[in-house]
Design a protein around this motif. Sequence first.
Motif, PDB file in Angstrom:
ATOM      1  N   ASN A  12      94.680 -33.134  46.755  1.00 45.09           N
ATOM      2  CA  ASN A  12      94.855 -33.871  45.742  1.00 45.09           C
ATOM      3  C   ASN A  12      95.831 -35.199  46.130  1.00 45.09           C
ATOM      4  OD1 ASN A  12      96.346 -34.454  43.066  1.00 45.09           O
ATOM      5  ND2 ASN A  12      95.008 -33.247  42.320  1.00 45.09           N
ATOM      6  N   ALA A  13      95.330 -36.313  45.611  1.00 46.58           N
ATOM      7  CA  ALA A  13      95.766 -37.537  45.828  1.00 46.58           C
ATOM      8  C   ALA A  13      97.359 -37.559  45.055  1.00 46.58           C
ATOM      9  CB  ALA A  13      94.906 -38.873  45.235  1.00 46.58           C
ATOM     10  N   ASP A  14      97.527 -37.039  43.880  1.00 43.41           N
ATOM     11  CA  ASP A  14      98.566 -37.090  43.239  1.00 43.41           C
ATOM     12  C   ASP A  14      99.689 -36.367  43.840  1.00 43.41           C
ATOM     13  OD1 ASP A  14      97.702 -38.752  41.048  1.00 43.41           O
ATOM     14  OD2 ASP A  14      97.057 -37.015  39.868  1.00 43.41           O
ATOM     15  N   PHE A  15      99.280 -35.191  44.549  1.00 43.69           N
ATOM     16  CA  PHE A  15     100.367 -34.342  45.410  1.00 43.69           C
ATOM     17  C   PHE A  15     100.682 -35.431  46.647  1.00 43.69           C
ATOM     18  CE2 PHE A  15     101.163 -30.888  48.643  1.00 43.69           C
ATOM     19  CZ  PHE A  15     102.107 -30.511  48.266  1.00 43.69           C
ATOM     20  N   SER A  16      99.949 -36.053  47.178  1.00 44.76           N
ATOM     21  CA  SER A  16     100.147 -37.101  48.546  1.00 44.76           C
ATOM     22  C   SER A  16     101.126 -37.961  47.845  1.00 44.76           C
ATOM     23  CB  SER A  16      99.069 -37.587  48.831  1.00 44.76           C
ATOM     24  OG  SER A  16      98.096 -36.707  49.311  1.00 44.76           O
ATOM     25  N   TYR A  17     101.008 -38.678  46.580  1.00 41.73           N
ATOM     26  CA  TYR A  17     101.898 -39.650  46.094  1.00 41.73           C
ATOM     27  C   TYR A  17     103.297 -38.799  45.988  1.00 41.73           C
ATOM     28  CZ  TYR A  17     103.908 -42.090  41.988  1.00 41.73           C
ATOM     29  OH  TYR A  17     104.847 -42.654  41.066  1.00 41.73           O
ATOM     30  N   LEU A  18     103.385 -37.664  45.223  1.00 39.37           N
ATOM     31  CA  LEU A  18     104.650 -37.166  44.940  1.00 39.37           C
ATOM     32  C   LEU A  18     105.438 -36.711  46.070  1.00 39.37           C
ATOM     33  CD1 LEU A  18     103.310 -35.049  41.629  1.00 39.37           C
ATOM     34  CD2 LEU A  18     105.180 -37.360  41.637  1.00 39.37           C
ATOM     35  N   THR A  19     104.579 -36.326  46.922  1.00 41.09           N
ATOM     36  CA  THR A  19     105.469 -35.847  48.354  1.00 41.09           C
ATOM     37  C   THR A  19     106.068 -36.864  49.130  1.00 41.09           C
ATOM     38  OG1 THR A  19     103.393 -35.549  49.403  1.00 41.09           O
ATOM     39  CG2 THR A  19     104.182 -33.675  48.578  1.00 41.09           C
ATOM     40  N   ASN A  20     105.290 -37.886  48.903  1.00 43.33           N
ATOM     41  CA  ASN A  20     105.746 -39.427  49.500  1.00 43.33           C
ATOM     42  C   ASN A  20     107.112 -39.660  48.949  1.00 43.33           C
ATOM     43  OD1 ASN A  20     103.647 -39.753  51.554  1.00 43.33           O
ATOM     44  ND2 ASN A  20     102.430 -41.019  50.193  1.00 43.33           N
ATOM     45  N   SER A  71     104.821 -12.894  52.737  1.00 43.14           N
ATOM     46  CA  SER A  71     105.624 -13.740  51.920  1.00 43.14           C
ATOM     47  C   SER A  71     105.053 -14.986  52.229  1.00 43.14           C
ATOM     48  CB  SER A  71     107.088 -13.786  52.620  1.00 43.14           C
ATOM     49  OG  SER A  71     107.068 -14.045  54.226  1.00 43.14           O
ATOM     50  N   VAL A  72     105.422 -15.747  51.069  1.00 48.26           N
ATOM     51  CA  VAL A  72     104.980 -17.161  51.138  1.00 48.26           C
ATOM     52  C   VAL A  72     106.390 -18.007  50.920  1.00 48.26           C
ATOM     53  CG1 VAL A  72     102.759 -16.986  50.230  1.00 48.26           C
ATOM     54  CG2 VAL A  72     104.700 -17.167  48.567  1.00 48.26           C
ATOM     55  N   GLU A  73     105.991 -19.395  51.530  1.00 52.22           N
ATOM     56  CA  GLU A  73     107.334 -20.008  51.474  1.00 52.22           C
ATOM     57  C   GLU A  73     106.960 -21.523  50.513  1.00 52.22           C
ATOM     58  OE1 GLU A  73     109.900 -22.795  54.612  1.00 52.22           O
ATOM     59  OE2 GLU A  73     107.525 -22.643  55.208  1.00 52.22           O
ATOM     60  N   LEU A  74     107.992 -21.485  49.686  1.00 53.89           N
ATOM     61  CA  LEU A  74     108.017 -22.649  48.554  1.00 53.89           C
ATOM     62  C   LEU A  74     108.108 -24.022  49.474  1.00 53.89           C
ATOM     63  CD1 LEU A  74     110.403 -21.648  45.615  1.00 53.89           C
ATOM     64  CD2 LEU A  74     107.974 -22.055  45.531  1.00 53.89           C
ATOM     65  N   LYS A  75     107.087 -24.831  48.992  1.00 55.23           N
ATOM     66  CA  LYS A  75     107.231 -26.131  49.682  1.00 55.23           C
ATOM     67  C   LYS A  75     107.000 -27.402  48.916  1.00 55.23           C
ATOM     68  CE  LYS A  75     106.782 -26.166  53.773  1.00 55.23           C
ATOM     69  NZ  LYS A  75     107.789 -26.273  54.936  1.00 55.23           N
ATOM     70  N   ARG A  76     107.695 -28.530  49.185  1.00 49.53           N
ATOM     71  CA  ARG A  76     107.498 -29.807  48.565  1.00 49.53           C
ATOM     72  C   ARG A  76     107.899 -29.548  47.081  1.00 49.53           C
ATOM     73  NH1 ARG A  76     106.975 -33.306  52.642  1.00 49.53           N
ATOM     74  NH2 ARG A  76     108.699 -33.633  51.442  1.00 49.53           N
ATOM     75  N   ILE A  77     108.927 -28.904  46.571  1.00 54.25           N
ATOM     76  CA  ILE A  77     109.279 -28.797  45.214  1.00 54.25           C
ATOM     77  C   ILE A  77     109.954 -30.297  44.974  1.00 54.25           C
ATOM     78  CG2 ILE A  77     110.590 -27.556  43.391  1.00 54.25           C
ATOM     79  CD1 ILE A  77     108.405 -25.959  44.840  1.00 54.25           C
ATOM     80  N   PHE A  78     109.374 -31.059  44.035  1.00 53.31           N
ATOM     81  CA  PHE A  78     109.778 -32.258  43.484  1.00 53.31           C
ATOM     82  C   PHE A  78     109.579 -32.632  42.020  1.00 53.31           C
ATOM     83  CE2 PHE A  78     109.065 -37.003  43.242  1.00 53.31           C
ATOM     84  CZ  PHE A  78     110.354 -37.411  43.712  1.00 53.31           C
TER      85      PHE A  78
END
Length: 150
Positions: A12-20, A71-78
């Motif tokens: 998703n492009a919005d995910f890329s935008y937010l993670t940047n 288990s899963v890891e929480l990633k890129r919470i922003f």
Amino acid sequence: MEYIILETNSDNADFSYLTNLLDNDLSLRYGEMQKKYDTYNKVNFINDVVIIYKDSIPVACGAIKEYSSASVELKRIFVKKEYRGNGLAKLLIHRLEEISKKRNYKYLILQTGSKQLEAVSLYKKLNYKITDNYPPYIGDSNSICMEKSL
């Protein structure tokens, strides 16, 4: 406030935008040290991403990535700065916990940095407990690892 929550994936492009934006924020906090963590923050091929929108604008994101069979890891919470303090991080994390439970994982784990005390505080309020650092963060004094049983 009315928000729309989208479950998607890492394409998703919005995910890329937010993670940047997140990467920029982390670089400001940690400087050159942050480059060491860039490898750990790769989010290609993640199937479980959550994005929150306000008036069609992407304002928050997060993801889960399998760490082990249990288990899963929480990633890129922003959350974008101007939307912080509205409970969006909590909303994101709760949705990611729901997805994790549906996928039959037993634990959620996460790593955050020593200069992100607001994140540590939030995770503690959501019943995450500080735990020994897990790979690849073992011996890393700038990393704080946490875990929650589902």
